[in-house]
Design an enzyme around this catalytic site. Structure first.
Site, PDB file in Angstrom:
ATOM      1  N   ASN A  16      18.451  23.937  22.307  1.00 26.34           N
ATOM      2  CA  ASN A  16      18.516  24.811  21.281  1.00 26.34           C
ATOM      3  C   ASN A  16      17.664  25.994  21.427  1.00 26.34           C
ATOM      4  O   ASN A  16      16.266  25.946  21.079  1.00 26.34           O
ATOM      5  CB  ASN A  16      18.211  24.053  19.709  1.00 26.34           C
ATOM      6  N   LYS A  18      17.267  28.596  19.589  1.00 23.46           N
ATOM      7  CA  LYS A  18      16.837  29.134  18.252  1.00 23.46           C
ATOM      8  C   LYS A  18      16.974  30.837  18.446  1.00 23.46           C
ATOM      9  O   LYS A  18      17.997  31.171  19.043  1.00 23.46           O
ATOM     10  CB  LYS A  18      15.255  28.839  17.958  1.00 23.46           C
ATOM     11  N   HIS A 102      20.602  21.933  11.011  1.00 27.31           N
ATOM     12  CA  HIS A 102      19.261  21.983  11.635  1.00 27.31           C
ATOM     13  C   HIS A 102      18.131  22.229  10.340  1.00 27.31           C
ATOM     14  O   HIS A 102      18.327  22.983   9.538  1.00 27.31           O
ATOM     15  CB  HIS A 102      18.992  23.359  12.637  1.00 27.31           C
ATOM     16  N   GLU A 104      15.666  23.812  10.306  1.00 30.34           N
ATOM     17  CA  GLU A 104      15.390  25.194  10.034  1.00 30.34           C
ATOM     18  C   GLU A 104      16.242  25.714   9.136  1.00 30.34           C
ATOM     19  O   GLU A 104      15.784  26.584   8.204  1.00 30.34           O
ATOM     20  CB  GLU A 104      15.002  26.095  11.197  1.00 30.34           C
ATOM     21  N   GLU A 174      16.027  14.462  14.078  1.00 29.23           N
ATOM     22  CA  GLU A 174      14.793  15.225  14.304  1.00 29.23           C
ATOM     23  C   GLU A 174      13.626  15.333  13.159  1.00 29.23           C
ATOM     24  O   GLU A 174      13.964  15.857  12.025  1.00 29.23           O
ATOM     25  CB  GLU A 174      15.411  16.873  14.258  1.00 29.23           C
ATOM     26  N   GLY A 180       8.511  21.534  16.883  1.00 30.14           N
ATOM     27  CA  GLY A 180       7.644  22.785  17.385  1.00 30.14           C
ATOM     28  C   GLY A 180       6.405  22.476  17.184  1.00 30.14           C
ATOM     29  O   GLY A 180       5.520  23.466  17.130  1.00 30.14           O
ATOM     30  N   SER A 219       9.740  18.180  19.724  1.00 33.00           N
ATOM     31  CA  SER A 219       8.666  18.401  20.712  1.00 33.00           C
ATOM     32  C   SER A 219       8.777  17.437  21.950  1.00 33.00           C
ATOM     33  O   SER A 219       8.142  16.946  22.643  1.00 33.00           O
ATOM     34  CB  SER A 219       7.409  17.938  20.162  1.00 33.00           C
TER      35      SER A 219
HETATM   36  C1  PEP Z   1      14.735  21.627  17.693  1.00 33.65           C
HETATM   37  O1  PEP Z   1      14.881  23.145  17.746  1.00 33.65           O
HETATM   38  O2  PEP Z   1      15.616  21.209  17.403  1.00 33.65           O
HETATM   39  C2  PEP Z   1      13.546  21.315  18.277  1.00 33.65           C
HETATM   40  C3  PEP Z   1      13.561  19.945  18.285  1.00 33.65           C
HETATM   41  O3  PEP Z   1      12.582  21.934  18.604  1.00 33.65           O
HETATM   42  P1  PEP Z   1      11.182  21.700  19.704  1.00 33.65           P
HETATM   43  O4  PEP Z   1      11.885  20.860  20.881  1.00 33.65           O
HETATM   44  O5  PEP Z   1      10.500  22.864  19.891  1.00 33.65           O
HETATM   45  O6  PEP Z   1      10.369  20.702  18.744  1.00 33.65           O
END
Ligand code: PEP
Length: 257
Positions: A16, A18, A102, A104, A174, A180, A219
């Site tokens: 992803n 972003k 997601h 976000e 998630e 992040g 992460s």
């Molecule tokens: C994500 O954007 O779905 C995500 C898990 O980000 P990160 O791996 O940076 O934590």
């Protein structure tokens, strides 16, 4: 038994991106990724660039083992919705997958279980595979509510799906506190939730829960992917930050486990 069933689900490693990567940066990243994961056939590899780079990336990955996905979409097929992109457009841009709900989007753009549900159905309407994201906040985990929160998201987001659609789904667990932040759920915490989600999915019947891939996200890095992928109910990863570097994402794709 669980290991045998797991092997029947081809691991999916999804990047992803972003709101990162201009068209020229996207081009460089995909070229490097193509070199880094050439010849891999026992894993599904997916990149989800920003909308503006979709058609460029589509042309670059044509004929390779890398698939294309979008990060979001509207549920309407077309209309006066300034700034939105429709399922038809996502399909037309060459996507096979679309990330839905997601955290976000939930946190900053008012996405709810109801809009997730509409978008998920709209994705199936265009033969796109939705990657439906669920996960609890830190406060919810600290209050011991994580199973209940994720259950509500799963039930709300997937309400009314036909069993034949449900078995094509991908779910991404998630935990919001791990996205992040550099904090990863322990493999045991992730496994517990994945097992719970798979149990909920069994309500679709016909063994759908054994076909649905459940990804972990939060992460993921080259140095923790192997441990994460050893868990029987984890079928791959949704990777944010580490998917922006071809070397890191290639190593994640080549996880050992
Ligand atoms: C994500 O954007 O779905 C995500 C898990 O980000 P990160 O791996 O940076 O934590």
């Amino acid at each position: 038994m669980a290991q045998v069933q797991k092997r029947n689900r081809v691991p999916l490693l999804a990047g992803n991106w972003k709101m990162f990567k201009t068209i020229s940066e996207a081009t460089a990243l995909v070229q490097a990724l193509k070199a880094g994961c050439a010849g891999i056939s026992n894993r599904e590899i997916l990149v989800c660039p920003p909308f503006a780079a979709l058609s460029t990336v589509r042309d670059l990955v044509r004929g390779t083992n890398i698939r294309l996905g979008a990060q979001n979409m509207h549920w309407q097929l077309e209309g006066a919705f300034t700034g939105e992109i429709s399922p038809v457009m996502v399909k037309d841009a060459g996507c096979q997958y679309v990330i839905i709900g997601h955290s976000e989007r939930r946190q900053y753009f008012g996405e709810t279980d109801e809009t997730v549900n509409r978008k998920t159905k709209a994705a199936f309407g265009q033969t796109l595979i939705p990657i439906v994201c669920v996960g609890e906040t830190l406060a919810e985990r600290e209050a011991g509510q994580q199973l209940q929160v994720v259950e509500e998201q799963v039930r709300g987001g997937l309400a009314g799906l036909k069993p034949a659609e449900a078995e094509k789904l991908v779910i991404a667990y998630e935990p919001v506190w791990a996205i992040g932040t550099g904090k990863t759920a322990t493999p045991e915490q992730a496994q517990e939730m994945h097992q719970w989600i798979r149990k909920l999915l069994s309500e679709f019947g016909n063994g759908a829960e054994q076909k649905i891939k459940i990804l972990y996200g939060g992460s993921i890095k080259p140095d923790n992917i192997d441990m994460i992928m050893q868990q029987p109910d984890i079928d791959g990863g949704l990777v944010g930050g580490a998917s922006l570097k071809a070397e890191d994402f290639s190593r994640i794709i080549k996880f050992i486990g």
